[in-house]
Design a protein around this motif. Sequence first.
Motif, PDB file in Angstrom:
ATOM      1  N   ARG A 205     -25.049  55.268 -65.738  1.00  0.00           N
ATOM      2  CA  ARG A 205     -26.009  55.655 -64.335  1.00  0.00           C
ATOM      3  C   ARG A 205     -26.626  56.966 -64.508  1.00  0.00           C
ATOM      4  NH1 ARG A 205     -22.784  55.288 -59.992  1.00  0.00           N
ATOM      5  NH2 ARG A 205     -24.438  55.685 -58.784  1.00  0.00           N
ATOM      6  N   PHE A 206     -25.933  57.989 -65.320  1.00  0.00           N
ATOM      7  CA  PHE A 206     -26.479  59.248 -65.236  1.00  0.00           C
ATOM      8  C   PHE A 206     -26.537  59.712 -66.627  1.00  0.00           C
ATOM      9  CE2 PHE A 206     -24.284  58.605 -61.147  1.00  0.00           C
ATOM     10  CZ  PHE A 206     -24.815  59.454 -60.278  1.00  0.00           C
ATOM     11  N   MET A 207     -27.765  59.597 -67.120  1.00  0.00           N
ATOM     12  CA  MET A 207     -28.006  59.986 -68.573  1.00  0.00           C
ATOM     13  C   MET A 207     -29.149  60.940 -68.942  1.00  0.00           C
ATOM     14  SD  MET A 207     -29.204  57.112 -71.238  1.00  0.00           S
ATOM     15  CE  MET A 207     -30.992  57.862 -71.499  1.00  0.00           C
ATOM     16  N   LEU A 208     -29.038  61.796 -69.737  1.00  0.00           N
ATOM     17  CA  LEU A 208     -29.767  62.541 -70.260  1.00  0.00           C
ATOM     18  C   LEU A 208     -30.432  62.294 -71.764  1.00  0.00           C
ATOM     19  CD1 LEU A 208     -31.666  65.307 -70.560  1.00  0.00           C
ATOM     20  CD2 LEU A 208     -29.435  66.377 -71.299  1.00  0.00           C
ATOM     21  N   MET A 209     -31.432  61.863 -72.142  1.00  0.00           N
ATOM     22  CA  MET A 209     -31.772  61.823 -73.601  1.00  0.00           C
ATOM     23  C   MET A 209     -32.521  63.111 -74.032  1.00  0.00           C
ATOM     24  SD  MET A 209     -33.679  58.910 -75.762  1.00  0.00           S
ATOM     25  CE  MET A 209     -34.171  59.375 -77.468  1.00  0.00           C
ATOM     26  N   VAL A 210     -31.956  63.678 -75.123  1.00  0.00           N
ATOM     27  CA  VAL A 210     -32.952  64.830 -75.847  1.00  0.00           C
ATOM     28  C   VAL A 210     -33.460  64.244 -76.846  1.00  0.00           C
ATOM     29  CG1 VAL A 210     -32.277  66.974 -77.114  1.00  0.00           C
ATOM     30  CG2 VAL A 210     -30.797  66.253 -74.865  1.00  0.00           C
ATOM     31  N   THR A 211     -34.460  64.714 -77.118  1.00  0.00           N
ATOM     32  CA  THR A 211     -35.428  64.127 -78.344  1.00  0.00           C
ATOM     33  C   THR A 211     -35.540  65.558 -79.248  1.00  0.00           C
ATOM     34  OG1 THR A 211     -36.394  62.597 -76.989  1.00  0.00           O
ATOM     35  CG2 THR A 211     -37.484  62.897 -79.154  1.00  0.00           C
ATOM     36  N   LEU A 212     -34.960  65.378 -80.660  1.00  0.00           N
ATOM     37  CA  LEU A 212     -35.184  66.494 -81.332  1.00  0.00           C
ATOM     38  C   LEU A 212     -36.311  66.354 -82.311  1.00  0.00           C
ATOM     39  CD1 LEU A 212     -31.469  67.203 -82.399  1.00  0.00           C
ATOM     40  CD2 LEU A 212     -32.797  68.326 -80.533  1.00  0.00           C
ATOM     41  N   GLY A 213     -37.222  66.808 -82.427  1.00  0.00           N
ATOM     42  CA  GLY A 213     -38.423  66.815 -83.439  1.00  0.00           C
ATOM     43  C   GLY A 213     -39.133  67.955 -83.696  1.00  0.00           C
ATOM     44  N   THR A 214     -40.642  68.119 -83.564  1.00  0.00           N
ATOM     45  CA  THR A 214     -41.152  69.245 -83.845  1.00  0.00           C
ATOM     46  C   THR A 214     -40.754  70.014 -82.704  1.00  0.00           C
ATOM     47  OG1 THR A 214     -42.886  68.186 -84.732  1.00  0.00           O
ATOM     48  CG2 THR A 214     -43.661  70.258 -84.038  1.00  0.00           C
ATOM     49  N   GLY A 215     -40.776  69.512 -81.259  1.00  0.00           N
ATOM     50  CA  GLY A 215     -40.302  70.094 -80.042  1.00  0.00           C
ATOM     51  C   GLY A 215     -39.381  69.590 -79.879  1.00  0.00           C
ATOM     52  N   VAL A 216     -38.567  69.906 -78.621  1.00  0.00           N
ATOM     53  CA  VAL A 216     -37.392  69.343 -77.964  1.00  0.00           C
ATOM     54  C   VAL A 216     -37.784  68.852 -76.698  1.00  0.00           C
ATOM     55  CG1 VAL A 216     -35.048  69.816 -77.363  1.00  0.00           C
ATOM     56  CG2 VAL A 216     -35.925  70.984 -79.340  1.00  0.00           C
TER      57      VAL A 216
ATOM     58  N   GLY B 212     -36.387  62.401 -84.696  1.00  0.00           N
ATOM     59  CA  GLY B 212     -36.249  62.585 -86.267  1.00  0.00           C
ATOM     60  C   GLY B 212     -35.074  63.645 -86.570  1.00  0.00           C
ATOM     61  N   VAL B 213     -35.004  64.666 -86.307  1.00  0.00           N
ATOM     62  CA  VAL B 213     -34.064  65.614 -86.660  1.00  0.00           C
ATOM     63  C   VAL B 213     -32.674  64.892 -86.316  1.00  0.00           C
ATOM     64  CG1 VAL B 213     -33.114  67.875 -86.477  1.00  0.00           C
ATOM     65  CG2 VAL B 213     -35.780  67.633 -86.114  1.00  0.00           C
ATOM     66  N   ALA B 214     -32.460  64.159 -85.221  1.00  0.00           N
ATOM     67  CA  ALA B 214     -31.263  63.677 -84.753  1.00  0.00           C
ATOM     68  C   ALA B 214     -30.692  63.025 -86.166  1.00  0.00           C
ATOM     69  CB  ALA B 214     -31.222  62.789 -83.682  1.00  0.00           C
ATOM     70  N   LYS B 215     -31.336  62.576 -87.120  1.00  0.00           N
ATOM     71  CA  LYS B 215     -30.765  61.713 -88.447  1.00  0.00           C
ATOM     72  C   LYS B 215     -29.953  62.584 -89.052  1.00  0.00           C
ATOM     73  CE  LYS B 215     -35.065  58.983 -88.900  1.00  0.00           C
ATOM     74  NZ  LYS B 215     -36.323  59.457 -88.973  1.00  0.00           N
ATOM     75  N   ALA B 216     -29.870  63.929 -88.756  1.00  0.00           N
ATOM     76  CA  ALA B 216     -28.752  64.660 -89.402  1.00  0.00           C
ATOM     77  C   ALA B 216     -27.415  64.447 -88.530  1.00  0.00           C
ATOM     78  CB  ALA B 216     -28.983  66.138 -89.388  1.00  0.00           C
ATOM     79  N   GLY B 217     -27.342  63.569 -87.769  1.00  0.00           N
ATOM     80  CA  GLY B 217     -26.138  62.650 -87.279  1.00  0.00           C
ATOM     81  C   GLY B 217     -25.054  63.885 -86.763  1.00  0.00           C
ATOM     82  N   GLU B 218     -24.054  63.356 -87.436  1.00  0.00           N
ATOM     83  CA  GLU B 218     -22.530  64.261 -87.024  1.00  0.00           C
ATOM     84  C   GLU B 218     -22.717  65.638 -87.239  1.00  0.00           C
ATOM     85  OE1 GLU B 218     -20.056  63.653 -84.822  1.00  0.00           O
ATOM     86  OE2 GLU B 218     -21.136  61.978 -84.175  1.00  0.00           O
ATOM     87  N   ARG B 219     -23.470  66.159 -88.325  1.00  0.00           N
ATOM     88  CA  ARG B 219     -23.642  67.473 -88.802  1.00  0.00           C
ATOM     89  C   ARG B 219     -24.112  68.381 -87.546  1.00  0.00           C
ATOM     90  NH1 ARG B 219     -26.294  66.094 -94.324  1.00  0.00           N
ATOM     91  NH2 ARG B 219     -24.318  66.424 -95.673  1.00  0.00           N
ATOM     92  N   ILE B 220     -25.063  67.629 -86.471  1.00  0.00           N
ATOM     93  CA  ILE B 220     -25.427  68.349 -85.623  1.00  0.00           C
ATOM     94  C   ILE B 220     -24.631  68.043 -84.210  1.00  0.00           C
ATOM     95  CG2 ILE B 220     -27.301  68.398 -83.681  1.00  0.00           C
ATOM     96  CD1 ILE B 220     -29.148  68.257 -85.878  1.00  0.00           C
TER      97      ILE B 220
ATOM     98  N   PRO C  35     -40.893  78.810 -97.250  1.00  0.00           N
ATOM     99  CA  PRO C  35     -40.585  79.042 -95.736  1.00  0.00           C
ATOM    100  C   PRO C  35     -41.489  78.193 -94.946  1.00  0.00           C
ATOM    101  CG  PRO C  35     -40.291  81.048 -96.850  1.00  0.00           C
ATOM    102  CD  PRO C  35     -41.006  80.207 -97.916  1.00  0.00           C
ATOM    103  N   GLU C  36     -42.674  78.445 -95.223  1.00  0.00           N
ATOM    104  CA  GLU C  36     -43.713  78.219 -94.246  1.00  0.00           C
ATOM    105  C   GLU C  36     -43.830  76.611 -94.183  1.00  0.00           C
ATOM    106  OE1 GLU C  36     -45.850  79.723 -91.928  1.00  0.00           O
ATOM    107  OE2 GLU C  36     -44.386  80.900 -92.534  1.00  0.00           O
ATOM    108  N   VAL C  37     -43.529  75.797 -95.134  1.00  0.00           N
ATOM    109  CA  VAL C  37     -43.563  74.254 -95.219  1.00  0.00           C
ATOM    110  C   VAL C  37     -42.159  73.652 -95.023  1.00  0.00           C
ATOM    111  CG1 VAL C  37     -45.565  74.421 -96.422  1.00  0.00           C
ATOM    112  CG2 VAL C  37     -43.503  74.084 -97.661  1.00  0.00           C
ATOM    113  N   LEU C  38     -41.234  74.479 -95.268  1.00  0.00           N
ATOM    114  CA  LEU C  38     -39.766  74.065 -94.788  1.00  0.00           C
ATOM    115  C   LEU C  38     -39.685  73.215 -93.719  1.00  0.00           C
ATOM    116  CD1 LEU C  38     -36.800  74.599 -96.125  1.00  0.00           C
ATOM    117  CD2 LEU C  38     -36.584  75.960 -93.878  1.00  0.00           C
ATOM    118  N   MET C  39     -39.108  71.696 -93.944  1.00  0.00           N
ATOM    119  CA  MET C  39     -38.888  70.936 -92.639  1.00  0.00           C
ATOM    120  C   MET C  39     -37.348  70.609 -92.606  1.00  0.00           C
ATOM    121  SD  MET C  39     -41.768  70.280 -91.553  1.00  0.00           S
ATOM    122  CE  MET C  39     -41.505  68.710 -90.488  1.00  0.00           C
ATOM    123  N   PRO C  40     -36.844  70.255 -91.565  1.00  0.00           N
ATOM    124  CA  PRO C  40     -35.594  69.788 -91.346  1.00  0.00           C
ATOM    125  C   PRO C  40     -35.008  69.076 -92.536  1.00  0.00           C
ATOM    126  CG  PRO C  40     -36.767  69.705 -89.368  1.00  0.00           C
ATOM    127  CD  PRO C  40     -37.717  69.954 -90.336  1.00  0.00           C
TER     128      PRO C  40
END
Lengths: 318, 318
Positions: B130-141, B263-271, B212-217
Amino acid sequence: MKKAMCAGIDVGATYVKIGLVSSGGKIVRKTQIPSKIHAPAAEMLGRTAETIRQMMTEDGYELAGIGIGTAGQVDVDKGILHEAPNMPDWKEVPVGDILGGHLDMPVVLDNDANVAAWGEYAFGAGRGTRFMLMVTLGTGVGGGMVLDGRPYRGITNAAGEFGHSTLDMDGWVCGCGRRGCVEAYVGTQGFKRQVAEKLKAGRTSLLTRIDPEVLMPVDISRAADEGDALAVEVFRDTGVYLGHAIADVVNLLNLERVVIGGGVAKAGERILGPARETVHAICLRVPSNAVEIVPAQLGNDAGIIGAAWMAGCLRQDE
Amino acid sequence: MKKAMCAGIDVGATYVKIGLVSSGGKIVRKTQIPSKIHAPAAEMLGRTAETIRQMMTEDGYELAGIGIGTAGQVDVDKGILHEAPNMPDWKEVPVGDILGGHLDMPVVLDNDANVAAWGEYAFGAGRGTRFMLMVTLGTGVGGGMVLDGRPYRGITNAAGEFGHSTLDMDGWVCGCGRRGCVEAYVGTQGFKRQVAEKLKAGRTSLLTRIDPEVLMPVDISRAADEGDALAVEVFRDTGVYLGHAIADVVNLLNLERVVIGGGVAKAGERILGPARETVHAICLRVPSNAVEIVPAQLGNDAGIIGAAWMAGCLRQDE
């Protein structure tokens, strides 16, 4: 016919404040009795009930409802006070059952920071809003919220811990054990440290006359009134710290109003001005445009009025 | 009798994702069409309506409701898209009226981060809370919340800006213009800076091979898979940063569950692992005990399912 009154009770570590509140939210009579926190809580609740009964009888009122706010962790549904840091002898107290038994009426219990927020919401600076945060500045920094027109408590009634929002992950140590909480900067200990850091940097100030250990916000207020630059700066920095923490909440919750209360808030615009500027400077545009930062209006009566409101026997439209 | 289906639409800067969703929350058919954000928005909405009509006709379904999520600022009550940073040509678009006109049915519009949160709440990792926050990790947060069992939008529908919570008042500059936002550390730019700072300190890493300019997660993920210590550390630090920001929200809102997606959350338990540890290490006891931090379950489908749910034609009990 007897006039109906609602009893609002605000239990602190020193005094129990008790008020009779009219259905329009006016306190018609109030008093306070010592809390005596090392005697059993049942004894305090018995004296509270007796005091209410006397007040009702003397003035010829009829009791319409009872609400009570206490410091600490409470179970709202069961009316139980689990524990409170400042009243360590009182644990798992069935406040609702004991007080309700004495007065033969159901009792609504909640945490005191919440209850003050409900008071400001219903009859004070939050009136007319649907999305409100109340910040209480005192020894600690508390919070209470009304979201979408309803008191907000969270899943285990522990919501509102605004004082432990992070300003700086590597910042000053807080009483809660972590670093950089807003309370570590703008609670009573935070004020002491702000002053100490500035004095350590070689600044002159009227505050050098006061033992840093016993320095209170009111001393800083007096020095500011006398034109002390360091004291004025401490309040300004406090507003900026507070503004950063409020901005986070405003971005997250898109609030309509933030009400600042508690003893320290008596410093008024010295804190509120910089807090307001900071919020509007750093919040995202849409939430920034929607929110206003205002001083509380009910002072020490917020707890009594909020407790009575919570009991369900007041009307906001009178 | 034709089977009723709900249309869920998720408008991004590149594709419009369209799905037919059964009353039990299952996507029975989905497709995507190009957004063409430099053509008029009405053209995109016309193609969207045509696509939905075709899908319904081919499979012999009946349309039971339409929900649509878009990036940017929206007016939920009026169904208007005010503006969206990534789709600058579309301003003040009456999405509800246009799309609803084509399909002869009311349309419910909301912001895409909110809609993804509703999807996870109703049929994904937030189910049963009943009380939930969803955080979306991508280009922005991004962030979206369900509080007390209801989608939470704030006073001007701008709530959920979790990405702009302060980690450090004097920290890294964020795209929003202020300093030390969580997005400045764990958004795509934040990852680049995390890596750059570590390399600047003289560390060796597989990541030195990448501009470094084109480095992606995803590059950091690959390096971590190959055992690169710096890459593993970047994810751990990301979890710690995220954990600090989540802890503030958990202290304030006393949540039951925090769902991490994008998308970034695919790093899973590492994060997630370090994020969880950090939250439980620094939150106050009661809110800490009440909350769990879990990965999202619906992936890219959260927007379609959330949009369909928002339209009011799904049932969670099937």
